[in-house]
Write an enzyme that holds these catalytic residues in place. Structure first.
Site, short mmCIF file in Angstrom:
data_model
loop_
_atom_site.label_atom_id
_atom_site.label_comp_id
_atom_site.label_asym_id
_atom_site.label_seq_id
_atom_site.Cartn_x
_atom_site.Cartn_y
_atom_site.Cartn_z
N ASP A 186 0.82 -1.21 0.00
CA ASP A 186 0.00 0.00 0.00
C ASP A 186 0.86 1.26 0.00
O ASP A 186 1.83 1.38 0.74
CB ASP A 186 -0.91 -0.01 1.24
CG ASP A 186 -2.11 0.91 1.10
OD1 ASP A 186 -2.66 0.99 -0.01
OD2 ASP A 186 -2.50 1.55 2.09
N ASP A 199 1.44 5.23 -5.63
CA ASP A 199 0.77 6.49 -5.30
C ASP A 199 1.65 7.66 -5.73
O ASP A 199 2.51 8.11 -4.98
CB ASP A 199 0.46 6.55 -3.81
CG ASP A 199 -0.24 7.85 -3.41
OD1 ASP A 199 -0.53 8.67 -4.31
OD2 ASP A 199 -0.49 8.04 -2.21
N GLU A 235 -3.53 6.12 -7.50
CA GLU A 235 -4.34 7.14 -6.84
C GLU A 235 -4.32 8.42 -7.66
O GLU A 235 -3.28 8.81 -8.19
CB GLU A 235 -3.83 7.42 -5.42
CG GLU A 235 -4.64 8.47 -4.67
CD GLU A 235 -4.30 8.51 -3.18
OE1 GLU A 235 -4.21 7.43 -2.57
OE2 GLU A 235 -4.12 9.61 -2.64
N GLY A 280 -6.41 8.69 8.65
CA GLY A 280 -6.36 9.05 10.05
C GLY A 280 -7.73 9.04 10.70
O GLY A 280 -8.65 8.35 10.26
N HIS A 334 -10.07 5.01 0.49
CA HIS A 334 -9.11 4.99 1.59
C HIS A 334 -9.66 5.81 2.75
O HIS A 334 -10.45 6.71 2.56
CB HIS A 334 -7.77 5.58 1.14
CG HIS A 334 -6.97 4.67 0.26
ND1 HIS A 334 -5.68 4.30 0.54
CD2 HIS A 334 -7.28 4.05 -0.90
CE1 HIS A 334 -5.23 3.50 -0.41
NE2 HIS A 334 -6.19 3.34 -1.31
N ALA A 386 -11.35 4.71 5.75
CA ALA A 386 -12.73 4.34 6.09
C ALA A 386 -13.04 4.44 7.57
O ALA A 386 -14.22 4.45 7.95
CB ALA A 386 -13.03 2.92 5.60
#
Length: 280
Positions: A78, A102, A132, A180, A207, A209
């Site tokens: 990730d 990313d 992303e 966060g 992302h 959640a």
């Protein structure tokens, strides 16, 4: 059974839970929850944690959990940035079935170029690629407080162009979530999710959640979200257990590990049911 995320997302009617894990017990708990629910699970390892914990040393045991799981399971790297291409190579060589590149903080053209290269590399390993477009607020992998006011959202037209030019298997989008813990309830841009889904034709990834209301999750899934990342809440659960169980004369470390695993398993089980559409 280890498979890649592309296969998993294509076969799913709801959304797949992706849990970023920092150790063996956390991954074990999430996979056991998936086995009990008879639903596939993605085990994610964030690049931040790969660097902090020494990815090459602890990955083999977690990969073995995924291989031996009685459900479809993916092992996912990730949030690898453009500066982490060596870690992407290590992950693919180590048997990861999915990676995320990313480059969302790069200009659009640079994001496309970097992502296209990773897609070509991953294809050699039969691994899927997530990218992303539209950077999320917050610091990924830390579980700090974050304010989503003034957030920048993913542009649907750009998203369509991006997916067509890169060939990615899934796209993480900025639609109101953050990495966060939220200072206020996030406002998920549901219509934007629908527009991005129409433009891209690929599974969308949500992302951040932790803290998103259940009904907002259900609506996002109805509109095209197929993978949902969850991490911060697992850290909160762990610290709650540690604070509750901490006693000066209690040195039963193995029992505490068991308590942690059960807390994570309960949380993961509830989320798997919610994301897959099997909860009430």
């Amino acid at each position: 059974m280890l498979i890649n995320c592309k296969e998993m997302l294509e076969q799913s009617r709801g959304a797949i839970a992706s849990f970023n894990c920092v150790d063996f017990e956390m991954a074990r708990a999430c996979l056991e929850a998936g086995e009990e629910a008879r639903q596939p699970v993605i085990i994610g390892i964030a690049v931040r944690h790969w660097k902090a914990l020494g990815g090459r040393l602890f990955i083999p045991s977690i990969r073995a959990l995924c291989v031996e799981a009685d459900i479809p399971a993916a092992l996912h790297l990730d949030h690898a940035g453009p500066e982490d291409l060596d870690i992407i190579d290590e992950a693919l060589d180590s048997g990861f079935s999915s990676v995320m590149i990313d480059a969302s903080r790069k200009p659009f053209a640079a994001n496309v170029e970097v992502t296209r290269g990773i897609v070509q590399r991953a294809r050699l390993f039969n691994a899927s690629v997530e990218a992303e477009l539209g950077p999320l607020p917050g610091d990924e992998g830390v579980a700090g407080l974050v304010d989503t006011r003034g957030a920048v959202y993913t542009d649907p037209q750009e998203a369509g162009e991006f997916c067509a030019e890169t060939g990615v298997d899934a796209l993480a989008v900025a639609v109101g979530t953050a990495h966060g813990l939220y200072t206020a309830e996030p406002e998920i841009q549901q219509e934007l999710i629908s527009r991005i889904a129409r433009e891209t034709g690929v599974p969308l990834v949500l992302h951040g959640a932790t803290g998103v209301p259940d009904e907002a999750i259900r609506e996002a899934v109805r509109r095209g979200v197929k993978k949902i990342n969850y991490f911060s809440g697992l850290l909160v659960d762990a610290m709650d257990v540690i604070r509750r169980e901490r006693k000066s004369d209690d040195n039963d470390y193995l029992r505490h590990r068991s308590e942690l695993r059960e807390a994570w398993k309960r949380r993961a089980g509830n989320l798997i049911q919610l994301y897959s559409g099997h909860s009430s």
